[in-house]
Structure formats: structure tokens, C-alpha cells
Design an enzyme around this catalytic site. Structure first.
Site, PDB file in Angstrom:
ATOM      1  N   LYS A 118       0.190   3.817  -2.583  1.00 24.14           N
ATOM      2  CA  LYS A 118      -0.886   5.127  -2.573  1.00 24.14           C
ATOM      3  C   LYS A 118      -0.189   6.485  -2.487  1.00 24.14           C
ATOM      4  O   LYS A 118      -0.546   7.293  -2.656  1.00 24.14           O
ATOM      5  CB  LYS A 118      -1.897   4.710  -1.319  1.00 24.14           C
TER       6      LYS A 118
ATOM      7  N   SER B  63      -5.585   3.872   4.537  1.00 23.40           N
ATOM      8  CA  SER B  63      -5.404   3.363   3.474  1.00 23.40           C
ATOM      9  C   SER B  63      -6.154   2.333   2.442  1.00 23.40           C
ATOM     10  O   SER B  63      -6.148   1.319   2.188  1.00 23.40           O
ATOM     11  CB  SER B  63      -4.118   2.064   3.752  1.00 23.40           C
TER      12      SER B  63
ATOM     13  N   SER C 139       0.799  -1.320  -0.013  1.00 23.73           N
ATOM     14  CA  SER C 139      -0.087  -0.106  -0.040  1.00 23.73           C
ATOM     15  C   SER C 139       0.706   1.366   0.072  1.00 23.73           C
ATOM     16  O   SER C 139       0.287   2.546  -0.156  1.00 23.73           O
ATOM     17  CB  SER C 139      -0.989   0.116   1.350  1.00 23.73           C
TER      18      SER C 139
END
Length: 445
Positions: A69, A130, A66
Site C-alpha cells: 500500500k 490497512s 500490505s
């Protein structure tokens, strides 16, 4: 009773250690040796200069989960900055984004199919919690489809010089987790980058869009407060002050976890006017067992090392006179030479206890001579500056030294026709003199 005695003993031992100086805050800790960071790859840099302070397999291509991102954030903030998107613009949730958002085994906020959400709401859900469905919805809003957004991600990575990379989706999940909607590559594919590349992305994000830290540093927030969809979002970066492993000065940036990537963290913190960026990929080297704190423990090692051992120091002021060479020859000017100065101040990362660092400098000029008229402040070369006996870790961009432009220190007017004639005559007789001198010497050879 035994438990009480045991707890009392531990408390006494802890108090004794604290008094003797063994239990200290990171800021107060003594300078340490280069840490042994237990991760498959890691890097620490000083943010303003890009100087590498620690590196371990930093150019190894690995899963980033993640932390992907951060690229989503860059493209979103860029679109906002260019006026292509506004914070209050509405985003309609597609079936794809909806399906992913309903998976409670993933980090998510629940999104309603076909309902409108603001860009601001989805951005905060993505940056703080997230949220994967939110990331997909934003990618579709920005580029029309996640597939086209992934193309934009890869192109931006190239433009920013992030090095070897692979983006196959907007979330950082394994494509297999995307409910059969994987857009690029195969079901087993996952986003990858190097620790150096992640540090570069973090630096670009902070430099170009510093407001990202205002959101990245939010520890807790309610999504859709006051509605039936309200959900408490707690930041997964537990190094933020107020959270379980909270550390003063930490204000970002992004965690990531998948089976493939392991536990990852790109963190940043400020202490004593110095900002440090750290990256940990696959903390604990994939060792089995529960290691919830691993990425935070390994990040703290690098932050301790950076802040306890280094500082940023201005070692040369802007406009300082350049030595060796100190001047540049001028052709057809009222003066034969022009002085040289540095364009910018030179700041280096130096040992924390070194107040008078010794430097190595090297000046490289574009040409051996410049033709008049010469304007003050003309760039004529560059100077490399580094610490004597410094390390060989270099900078994030691959350079080994700090480099600044060298400028002309003053104007030099073009000589008038009389002066040019005089110079020409002088050059002629100088040449004749040399010719005669060489001829006479030849008589006696």
C-alpha cells in the site's frame, strides 16, 4: 502469597537493573555491535543520504504483504499532486471492492455497495488501518480497474529503480483472498519486492510526498464518524508513540502480514536530527508460535544500532576548493587555468563519536581542457567522497561513495586576437626550441 513474593522480587530486580543502568531507553543505550536481526531479510538506511547502515539478504525477492500500500499511496499522492484527483472527489464502491471489504478476517472498514466515499476517507482507511477494500476502490478510481492499476504499479517501480519486484494486486493480499477477482497472475501469486526495494520506495515516498507521514503517524481515528458505519481504526504500526510498543520519534510507515510474507514492517523514525528507514521482511524467520512483537523487536534492534552509533555530519562545505587537481587547463582564454570548487556541501554518515572524520576523495574531470569563454559554475566533473576505513555497505542506489559535482570557480574570458596571436607565436617558438633541443641532443647520441 507465593505469587505476591514472586511479583515483589521481579519488581525489586527491575528497580535494581534500572539503577545499575541495564534498563535504559534506546536513546541512552551504549553503542552496540552490529545487531543480529532475526528476519529473512532486513535493511536500515539513513534517509537523507541513502547510506546503508545495516543489511541482511537485502536483495532477496520476498513477499511484502500490505506494505504494498506504500506504492498505492505514492500513485495516489502523485495523482493528487498532478491535479488528476482531489481529496474530496467521490469514489463509488464496486461489487469487487464491496465483497473484499466485508471480509472481517482481513483488515477492512465496511464499505456499502454503490455508495460514494471521498478519496480522503478511503486513503486514511488504507494508510492507517490497512483497509483492503478501500485500497481496491482507490485503485479503480485512479486507473479504471485494479488490473490497470497493477500495470501502473509495475511501471512506477521500474521508473523509481526499485529493482526486482512483482505486483499482482493493489492490496498485498494473496490473490486467493480476493473473492475470485484476482486480476494478474494465478490464485497463489502475491506481491514481492526486496528489502532494498522497499527502502527505496519509502525514501521516494518521504522525499517526494512528505505529507504522507502526517497520515502514517495517526494512531487512532474513527472511520465515518457519526454514522451507522462508524468503526474505530487503530494503526497496526505499534511502534508509533502511544501504542503498545511505542517509541519516540517513530512516524511511519507501513506494516504487512500474510502467511506467505510473514510479519513485515517498513518503519521510519527521527532522533537527533537524523531520520532512519528500516525494513523487516518475514520477522522471526518464520519460526512457529505467537510472535506478535517480532517485527517491532527486530526493527528496534536496527533503530537502536543506527541512532546509538551514527550521525550525519557535514564534512565539506559547498564551494570548497578542490584539491588534486585544483585547476583545469583553459584553451584560448585570458588565463591558462581555472580553479575548481564543489557544488554542494558533502554530508556523510559518520561514527557518532568521530568529530574529525578522515576522508578519501577522488576527482574525475570530463575533459583535460576547457575552451574559453568559461562561465563560473560550469560543471566539469565530479568528486567521490568516502570515509577512510569506512564500511563497504555503500548506498541504497548501489554506489560505494557520496558523489558531488565539481564546478569552475570563476569566469574566464576568451583571449583577444592579439593575445591569441602571442600565444600561437609562443607555442611556435616553444615547439621550435624543443625541436632544436632534441636535434642537438641527437648529435651527441
Amino acid at each position: 502469597m507465593k505469587n505476591i513474593m514472586k511479583k515483589t522480587g521481579i519488581a525489586i530486580m527491575a528497580a535494581s537493573l534500572a539503577v545499575s543502568g541495564f534498563l535504559v531507553s534506546p536513546k541512552a543505550a551504549q553503542a552496540a555491535e552490529t545487531p543480529n536481526v532475526n528476519a529473512n531479510a532486513a535493511i536500515a538506511i539513513e534517509e537523507s543520504t541513502g547510506k546503508i547502515l545495516y543489511s541482511k539478504d537485502a536483495d532477496k525477492l520476498m513477499g511484502i504483504a500490505s506494505m504494498t500500500k506504500m506504492m498505492d499511496e505514492y500513485l495516489l499522492l502523485e495523482a493528487i499532486d498532478k491535479g488528476q484527483l482531489k481529496w474530496d472527489d467521490k469514489v463509488t464502491i464496486s461489487e469487487y471492492a464491496y465483497k473484499v471489504s466485508q471480509d472481517t478476517s482481513l483488515s477492512n472498514v465496511p464499505l456499502r455497495l454503490g455508495e460514494d466515499y471521498t478519496v480522503q476517507e478511503l486513503y486514511e482507511a488504507m494508510a492507517i488501518y490497512s483497509a483492503n477494500g478501500a485500497a481496491i476502490a482507490l485503485s479503480e478510481k485512479i486507473a479504471g480497474s485494479e488490473k490497470d492499476f497493477v500495470d501502473a504499479m509495475n511501471k512506477k517501480a521500474e521508473k523509481l529503480g526499485l529493482g526486482e519486484h512483482q505486483f499482482v494486486n493493489s492490496t498485498g493480499l494473496n490473490n486467493e483472498d480476493l473473492k475470485g477477482e484476482e486480476q494478474v497472475g494465478g490464485p497463489k501469486d502475491e506481491n514481492k519486492m526486496t528489502a532494498r526495494g522497499m527502502a527505496k520506495l519509502a525514501k521516494h515516498l518521504i522525499d517526494d510526498y512528505p505529507d504522507v507521514l502526517k497520515t502514517a503517524s495517526i494512531t487512532k481515528k474513527e472511520f465515518r464518524k457519526g454514522t451507522s458505519d462508524q468503526i474505530d481504526m487503530s494503526n497496526w504500526n505499534w511502534l508509533l508513540p502511544g501504542l503498545i510498543y511505542g517509541r519516540q520519534g517513530v512516524d511511519g510507515l507501513k506494516t504487512g502480514t500474510t502467511d506467505y510474507a510473514g510479519m513485515c514492517l517498513t518503519a521510519t523514525a527521527v532522533q537527533d536530527d537524523m531520520r532512519v528507514i528500516t525494513v523487516v521482511l518475514h520477522a522471526n524467520g518464520g519460526a512457529p508460535g505467537a510472535h506478535t512483537s517480532a517485527r517491532f523487536d527486530e526493527t528496534n534492534k536496527m533503530l537502536d544500532y543506527a541512532f546509538n552509533n551514527f550521525k550525519v555530519k557535514e564534512v565539506q562545505k559547498a564551494g570548497s576548493k578542490v584539491k588534486n587537481p585544483s585547476t583545469l587547463a583553459v584553451d584560448k582564454g585570458k588565463e591558462d587555468t581555472v580553479g575548481l570548487v564543489t557544488k554542494d556541501a558533502v554530508k556523510l554518515v559518520v561514527p557518532k563519536n568521530d568529530n574529525s572524520p578522515k576522508l578519501n576523495t577522488k576527482v574525475t574531470l570530463k575533459e583535460k581542457k576547457i575552451e574559453a569563454p568559461v562561465e563560473k559554475g560550469t560543471t566539469v566533473g565530479e568528486m567521490e567522497v568516502s570515509l577512510k576505513d569506512g564500511d563497504n555497505l555503500g548506498y541504497l542506489d548501489g554506489k560505494q561513495t557520496e558523489t558531488i559535482d565539481v564546478l569552475t570557480a570563476s569566469d574566464v574570458e576568451k583571449a583577444n586576437w592579439f593575445m591569441l596571436s602571442t600565444q600561437a607565436v609562443g607555442s611556435f617558438f616553444t615547439g621550435i626550441g624543443s625541436y632544436v633541443s632534441n636535434g642537438v641532443q641527437g648529435w651527441f647520441n
